[in-house]
Design a protein around this motif. Sequence first.
Motif, PDB file in Angstrom:
ATOM      1  N   ARG A  13      61.981 -24.803 -11.545  1.00 38.63           N
ATOM      2  CA  ARG A  13      60.811 -24.986 -10.688  1.00 38.63           C
ATOM      3  C   ARG A  13      60.401 -26.448 -10.643  1.00 38.63           C
ATOM      4  O   ARG A  13      60.455 -27.154 -11.645  1.00 38.63           O
ATOM      5  N   PRO A  14      59.954 -26.903  -9.476  1.00 42.29           N
ATOM      6  CA  PRO A  14      59.473 -28.289  -9.397  1.00 42.29           C
ATOM      7  C   PRO A  14      58.181 -28.448 -10.177  1.00 42.29           C
ATOM      8  O   PRO A  14      57.366 -27.526 -10.244  1.00 42.29           O
ATOM      9  N   ARG A  15      58.018 -29.614 -10.772  1.00 44.71           N
ATOM     10  CA  ARG A  15      56.829 -29.888 -11.579  1.00 44.71           C
ATOM     11  C   ARG A  15      56.153 -31.136 -11.064  1.00 44.71           C
ATOM     12  O   ARG A  15      56.803 -32.066 -10.597  1.00 44.71           O
ATOM     13  N   LEU A  16      54.850 -31.145 -11.176  1.00 45.61           N
ATOM     14  CA  LEU A  16      54.062 -32.296 -10.800  1.00 45.61           C
ATOM     15  C   LEU A  16      53.577 -32.969 -12.074  1.00 45.61           C
ATOM     16  O   LEU A  16      52.921 -32.337 -12.901  1.00 45.61           O
ATOM     17  N   GLU A  17      53.938 -34.232 -12.235  1.00 42.80           N
ATOM     18  CA  GLU A  17      53.505 -34.971 -13.412  1.00 42.80           C
ATOM     19  C   GLU A  17      52.408 -35.938 -13.001  1.00 42.80           C
ATOM     20  O   GLU A  17      52.590 -36.743 -12.091  1.00 42.80           O
ATOM     21  N   LEU A  18      51.267 -35.829 -13.660  1.00 43.13           N
ATOM     22  CA  LEU A  18      50.131 -36.675 -13.339  1.00 43.13           C
ATOM     23  C   LEU A  18      50.136 -37.921 -14.206  1.00 43.13           C
ATOM     24  O   LEU A  18      50.392 -37.834 -15.404  1.00 43.13           O
ATOM     25  N   PRO A  19      49.826 -39.068 -13.613  1.00 43.29           N
ATOM     26  CA  PRO A  19      49.788 -40.307 -14.413  1.00 43.29           C
ATOM     27  C   PRO A  19      48.464 -40.391 -15.197  1.00 43.29           C
ATOM     28  O   PRO A  19      47.489 -40.965 -14.743  1.00 43.29           O
ATOM     29  N   LEU A  20      48.434 -39.798 -16.354  1.00 43.04           N
ATOM     30  CA  LEU A  20      47.231 -39.807 -17.178  1.00 43.04           C
ATOM     31  C   LEU A  20      47.320 -40.910 -18.220  1.00 43.04           C
ATOM     32  O   LEU A  20      48.385 -41.197 -18.755  1.00 43.04           O
ATOM     33  N   GLU A  21      46.177 -41.506 -18.511  1.00 41.79           N
ATOM     34  CA  GLU A  21      46.133 -42.537 -19.539  1.00 41.79           C
ATOM     35  C   GLU A  21      46.187 -41.869 -20.908  1.00 41.79           C
ATOM     36  O   GLU A  21      45.472 -40.909 -21.169  1.00 41.79           O
ATOM     37  N   ARG A  22      47.010 -42.407 -21.783  1.00 43.69           N
ATOM     38  CA  ARG A  22      47.072 -41.851 -23.132  1.00 43.69           C
ATOM     39  C   ARG A  22      45.820 -42.200 -23.931  1.00 43.69           C
ATOM     40  O   ARG A  22      45.310 -41.407 -24.677  1.00 43.69           O
TER      41      ARG A  22
END
Length: 60
Positions: free
Chosen positions: A27-36
């Motif tokens: 399945r396609p996944r959406l990765e969000l650019p979150l600050e660590r």
Amino acid sequence: MLPPFIIEQIRQREEEKNRARREDNERPRLELPLERYPSPRRAPEDEDDPNRGVIILDLG
């Protein structure tokens, strides 16, 4: 020794689990650019807001 129909049921369940895992990986996944490490929040510069009010409730 287990009866053959029980062995077949176990095998089918294992195949279903493996198939579900493969489908999840495809399945396609959406990765969000979150600050660590998010930057610390700044305190408001003006703590004493002149628009601040008081509410009195009379419950009696």
